[in-house]
Design a protein around this motif. Structure first.
Motif, PDB file in Angstrom:
ATOM      1  N   GLU A  76     -20.462  14.014 -56.223  1.00 42.83           N
ATOM      2  CA  GLU A  76     -20.896  13.181 -55.096  1.00 42.83           C
ATOM      3  C   GLU A  76     -22.240  13.675 -54.568  1.00 42.83           C
ATOM      4  OE1 GLU A  76     -20.058   9.827 -52.954  1.00 42.83           O
ATOM      5  OE2 GLU A  76     -18.709  10.735 -54.400  1.00 42.83           O
ATOM      6  N   GLY A  77     -23.219  12.785 -54.503  1.00 47.67           N
ATOM      7  CA  GLY A  77     -24.524  13.116 -53.947  1.00 47.67           C
ATOM      8  C   GLY A  77     -25.457  13.837 -54.910  1.00 47.67           C
ATOM      9  N   LYS A  78     -25.025  14.089 -56.153  1.00 48.57           N
ATOM     10  CA  LYS A  78     -25.892  14.768 -57.119  1.00 48.57           C
ATOM     11  C   LYS A  78     -26.673  13.736 -57.926  1.00 48.57           C
ATOM     12  CE  LYS A  78     -23.349  19.028 -57.546  1.00 48.57           C
ATOM     13  NZ  LYS A  78     -22.785  20.010 -58.432  1.00 48.57           N
ATOM     14  N   SER A  79     -27.839  14.160 -58.414  1.00 49.43           N
ATOM     15  CA  SER A  79     -28.699  13.219 -59.150  1.00 49.43           C
ATOM     16  C   SER A  79     -28.208  13.047 -60.585  1.00 49.43           C
ATOM     17  CB  SER A  79     -30.145  13.718 -59.149  1.00 49.43           C
ATOM     18  OG  SER A  79     -30.324  14.703 -60.132  1.00 49.43           O
ATOM     19  N   ASN A  80     -28.746  12.027 -61.215  1.00 47.54           N
ATOM     20  CA  ASN A  80     -28.402  11.739 -62.604  1.00 47.54           C
ATOM     21  C   ASN A  80     -29.277  12.506 -63.593  1.00 47.54           C
ATOM     22  OD1 ASN A  80     -26.595   9.913 -61.539  1.00 47.54           O
ATOM     23  ND2 ASN A  80     -27.877   8.134 -61.929  1.00 47.54           N
ATOM     24  N   ASP A  81     -30.141  13.389 -63.087  1.00 48.18           N
ATOM     25  CA  ASP A  81     -31.079  14.114 -63.944  1.00 48.18           C
ATOM     26  C   ASP A  81     -30.376  14.976 -64.989  1.00 48.18           C
ATOM     27  OD1 ASP A  81     -33.113  12.962 -62.507  1.00 48.18           O
ATOM     28  OD2 ASP A  81     -33.534  14.746 -61.295  1.00 48.18           O
ATOM     29  N   MET A  82     -29.220  15.516 -64.654  1.00 48.92           N
ATOM     30  CA  MET A  82     -28.508  16.393 -65.579  1.00 48.92           C
ATOM     31  C   MET A  82     -28.094  15.632 -66.848  1.00 48.92           C
ATOM     32  SD  MET A  82     -27.576  19.430 -66.150  1.00 48.92           S
ATOM     33  CE  MET A  82     -26.364  20.574 -66.724  1.00 48.92           C
ATOM     34  N   ALA A  83     -27.679  14.394 -66.707  1.00 50.60           N
ATOM     35  CA  ALA A  83     -27.296  13.598 -67.878  1.00 50.60           C
ATOM     36  C   ALA A  83     -28.503  13.390 -68.788  1.00 50.60           C
ATOM     37  CB  ALA A  83     -26.704  12.250 -67.451  1.00 50.60           C
ATOM     38  N   ASP A  84     -29.669  13.152 -68.198  1.00 53.54           N
ATOM     39  CA  ASP A  84     -30.896  12.999 -68.982  1.00 53.54           C
ATOM     40  C   ASP A  84     -31.224  14.301 -69.713  1.00 53.54           C
ATOM     41  OD1 ASP A  84     -31.242  10.353 -68.125  1.00 53.54           O
ATOM     42  OD2 ASP A  84     -32.476  10.967 -66.410  1.00 53.54           O
ATOM     43  N   LYS A  85     -31.092  15.416 -69.007  1.00 57.38           N
ATOM     44  CA  LYS A  85     -31.371  16.730 -69.597  1.00 57.38           C
ATOM     45  C   LYS A  85     -30.419  17.009 -70.758  1.00 57.38           C
ATOM     46  CE  LYS A  85     -30.972  21.659 -68.431  1.00 57.38           C
ATOM     47  NZ  LYS A  85     -29.848  21.987 -69.263  1.00 57.38           N
ATOM     48  N   LEU A  86     -29.128  16.764 -70.551  1.00 58.98           N
ATOM     49  CA  LEU A  86     -28.127  17.004 -71.593  1.00 58.98           C
ATOM     50  C   LEU A  86     -28.368  16.122 -72.814  1.00 58.98           C
ATOM     51  CD1 LEU A  86     -24.995  17.195 -69.302  1.00 58.98           C
ATOM     52  CD2 LEU A  86     -25.871  19.070 -70.714  1.00 58.98           C
ATOM     53  N   ASN A  87     -28.700  14.871 -72.573  1.00 59.53           N
ATOM     54  CA  ASN A  87     -28.948  13.941 -73.668  1.00 59.53           C
ATOM     55  C   ASN A  87     -30.139  14.395 -74.510  1.00 59.53           C
ATOM     56  OD1 ASN A  87     -28.088  11.531 -75.000  1.00 59.53           O
ATOM     57  ND2 ASN A  87     -29.878  10.493 -74.159  1.00 59.53           N
ATOM     58  N   ALA A  88     -31.212  14.800 -73.847  1.00 62.85           N
ATOM     59  CA  ALA A  88     -32.403  15.278 -74.560  1.00 62.85           C
ATOM     60  C   ALA A  88     -32.091  16.557 -75.328  1.00 62.85           C
ATOM     61  CB  ALA A  88     -33.546  15.507 -73.571  1.00 62.85           C
ATOM     62  N   GLU A  89     -31.374  17.473 -74.698  1.00 59.25           N
ATOM     63  CA  GLU A  89     -31.013  18.733 -75.355  1.00 59.25           C
ATOM     64  C   GLU A  89     -30.128  18.481 -76.572  1.00 59.25           C
ATOM     65  OE1 GLU A  89     -28.641  22.910 -74.433  1.00 59.25           O
ATOM     66  OE2 GLU A  89     -28.987  21.502 -72.787  1.00 59.25           O
ATOM     67  N   ALA A  90     -29.152  17.612 -76.421  1.00 60.34           N
ATOM     68  CA  ALA A  90     -28.239  17.310 -77.518  1.00 60.34           C
ATOM     69  C   ALA A  90     -28.982  16.710 -78.698  1.00 60.34           C
ATOM     70  CB  ALA A  90     -27.138  16.363 -77.046  1.00 60.34           C
ATOM     71  N   LYS A  91     -29.861  15.779 -78.431  1.00 57.86           N
ATOM     72  CA  LYS A  91     -30.614  15.136 -79.514  1.00 57.86           C
ATOM     73  C   LYS A  91     -31.486  16.139 -80.248  1.00 57.86           C
ATOM     74  CE  LYS A  91     -30.797  10.475 -77.670  1.00 57.86           C
ATOM     75  NZ  LYS A  91     -31.664   9.437 -77.104  1.00 57.86           N
ATOM     76  N   THR A  92     -32.057  17.089 -79.523  1.00 49.98           N
ATOM     77  CA  THR A  92     -32.913  18.094 -80.131  1.00 49.98           C
ATOM     78  C   THR A  92     -32.104  19.056 -80.994  1.00 49.98           C
ATOM     79  OG1 THR A  92     -34.414  17.988 -78.251  1.00 49.98           O
ATOM     80  CG2 THR A  92     -34.575  19.929 -79.645  1.00 49.98           C
ATOM     81  N   LEU A  93     -30.971  19.489 -80.477  1.00 51.49           N
ATOM     82  CA  LEU A  93     -30.175  20.518 -81.152  1.00 51.49           C
ATOM     83  C   LEU A  93     -29.317  20.009 -82.297  1.00 51.49           C
ATOM     84  CD1 LEU A  93     -28.754  22.734 -78.266  1.00 51.49           C
ATOM     85  CD2 LEU A  93     -30.389  23.399 -80.018  1.00 51.49           C
ATOM     86  N   ILE A  94     -28.697  18.872 -82.110  1.00 51.24           N
ATOM     87  CA  ILE A  94     -27.589  18.548 -83.016  1.00 51.24           C
ATOM     88  C   ILE A  94     -27.798  17.380 -83.949  1.00 51.24           C
ATOM     89  CG2 ILE A  94     -25.863  19.596 -81.545  1.00 51.24           C
ATOM     90  CD1 ILE A  94     -25.199  16.977 -80.397  1.00 51.24           C
ATOM     91  N   THR A  95     -28.971  16.831 -84.006  1.00 53.40           N
ATOM     92  CA  THR A  95     -29.149  15.703 -84.914  1.00 53.40           C
ATOM     93  C   THR A  95     -29.559  16.126 -86.319  1.00 53.40           C
ATOM     94  OG1 THR A  95     -31.380  15.342 -84.085  1.00 53.40           O
ATOM     95  CG2 THR A  95     -29.614  14.026 -83.096  1.00 53.40           C
ATOM     96  N   ALA A  96     -29.946  17.384 -86.525  1.00 49.53           N
ATOM     97  CA  ALA A  96     -30.339  17.862 -87.853  1.00 49.53           C
ATOM     98  C   ALA A  96     -29.146  17.770 -88.810  1.00 49.53           C
ATOM     99  CB  ALA A  96     -30.834  19.299 -87.767  1.00 49.53           C
ATOM    100  N   GLU A 100     -28.126   8.614 -88.535  1.00 53.53           N
ATOM    101  CA  GLU A 100     -27.789   7.706 -87.444  1.00 53.53           C
ATOM    102  C   GLU A 100     -27.080   6.472 -87.982  1.00 53.53           C
ATOM    103  OE1 GLU A 100     -30.340   4.969 -84.534  1.00 53.53           O
ATOM    104  OE2 GLU A 100     -30.733   7.118 -84.262  1.00 53.53           O
ATOM    105  N   LEU A 101     -25.909   6.185 -87.418  1.00 55.57           N
ATOM    106  CA  LEU A 101     -25.154   4.992 -87.785  1.00 55.57           C
ATOM    107  C   LEU A 101     -25.391   3.859 -86.805  1.00 55.57           C
ATOM    108  CD1 LEU A 101     -21.679   6.567 -88.646  1.00 55.57           C
ATOM    109  CD2 LEU A 101     -23.564   6.064 -90.203  1.00 55.57           C
ATOM    110  N   LEU A 102     -25.581   4.216 -85.538  1.00 55.85           N
ATOM    111  CA  LEU A 102     -25.696   3.213 -84.491  1.00 55.85           C
ATOM    112  C   LEU A 102     -26.474   3.789 -83.322  1.00 55.85           C
ATOM    113  CD1 LEU A 102     -24.533   0.448 -83.224  1.00 55.85           C
ATOM    114  CD2 LEU A 102     -22.805   1.920 -82.238  1.00 55.85           C
ATOM    115  N   SER A 103     -27.275   2.958 -82.706  1.00 57.96           N
ATOM    116  CA  SER A 103     -28.006   3.351 -81.513  1.00 57.96           C
ATOM    117  C   SER A 103     -27.935   2.200 -80.520  1.00 57.96           C
ATOM    118  CB  SER A 103     -29.463   3.653 -81.874  1.00 57.96           C
ATOM    119  OG  SER A 103     -30.199   3.980 -80.726  1.00 57.96           O
ATOM    120  N   VAL A 104     -27.587   2.507 -79.276  1.00 56.17           N
ATOM    121  CA  VAL A 104     -27.536   1.500 -78.217  1.00 56.17           C
ATOM    122  C   VAL A 104     -28.438   1.978 -77.084  1.00 56.17           C
ATOM    123  CG1 VAL A 104     -26.098   0.294 -76.528  1.00 56.17           C
ATOM    124  CG2 VAL A 104     -25.155   0.873 -78.776  1.00 56.17           C
ATOM    125  N   LYS A 105     -29.414   1.162 -76.751  1.00 54.91           N
ATOM    126  CA  LYS A 105     -30.305   1.484 -75.634  1.00 54.91           C
ATOM    127  C   LYS A 105     -30.436   0.259 -74.761  1.00 54.91           C
ATOM    128  CE  LYS A 105     -33.016   5.042 -77.790  1.00 54.91           C
ATOM    129  NZ  LYS A 105     -34.203   5.819 -77.626  1.00 54.91           N
TER     130      LYS A 105
END
Length: 166
Positions: A76-96, A100-105
């Motif tokens: 409650e009351g926290k920003s959504n920035d952490m989700a953006d950070k986690l998403n960027a980190e995950a894509k950098t670390l674990i896509t090697a 990609e089968l599917l992408s939804v944006k």
């Protein structure tokens, strides 16, 4: 023969690194505040597979060896920035090593479904990573999955974008 062996040995570290990166990402956030984690062991899937399952939609379970789920929901009351950070980190670390089968944006949503190709219509280590309206989700299905059976998986989980995976 020597070339094949050397080729295999050369790519072994990359394969191990990719799997270690996936697991290390999960381990890094497991048990932290704001995160929900679910880890289903290979033994659990062995027990499910040994049960007499009449449901054809559950047939894919016999080749799954584990499941890791990591979900971040801002408090409650926290920003959504952490989700953006986690998403960027995950894509950098674990896509090697993953294809990609599917992408939804769309506004507020960025979801990717990735897997390793095991040949003959089989994928291994299915990976779902993404964010949606400030929440972050990471799902790693370990084992071999028949692409034809992924449709039944997409019907049984309620994750935005999975309905497109057929």
């Amino acid at each position: 023969m020597k070339k094949s062996l050397l080729f295999s040995i050369a790519f072994l570290p990359a394969t191990l690194f990719a799997q270690n990166s996936v697991q290390s990402f999960f381990d890094k956030y497991e048990g932290h505040s704001g995160f929900t984690t679910v880890k289903i062991s290979p033994k659990t899937f062995d027990l499910i597979a040994s049960a007499d399952l009449d449901d054809a939609d559950m047939a894919f379970v016999k080749d799954i060896t584990g499941l890791n789920v990591l979900v971040y929901e801002p408090g409650e009351g926290k920003s959504n920035d952490m989700a953006d950070k986690l998403n960027a980190e995950a894509k950098t670390l674990i896509t090697a090593g993953y294809e990609e089968l599917l992408s939804v944006k769309e506004e507020g949503t960025d979801l990717k479904i990735l897997a390793k190709d095991a040949g003959e219509g089989i994928v291994s280590d299915l990976l779902i990573v993404g964010k949606d309206d400030g929440e972050f989700v990471y799902v790693n299905v370990l084992g071999k999955i028949d692409v034809k059976k992924i449709n039944s998986l997409s019907k049984s989980v309620d994750i935005k974008g999975m309905e497109h995976l057929k």
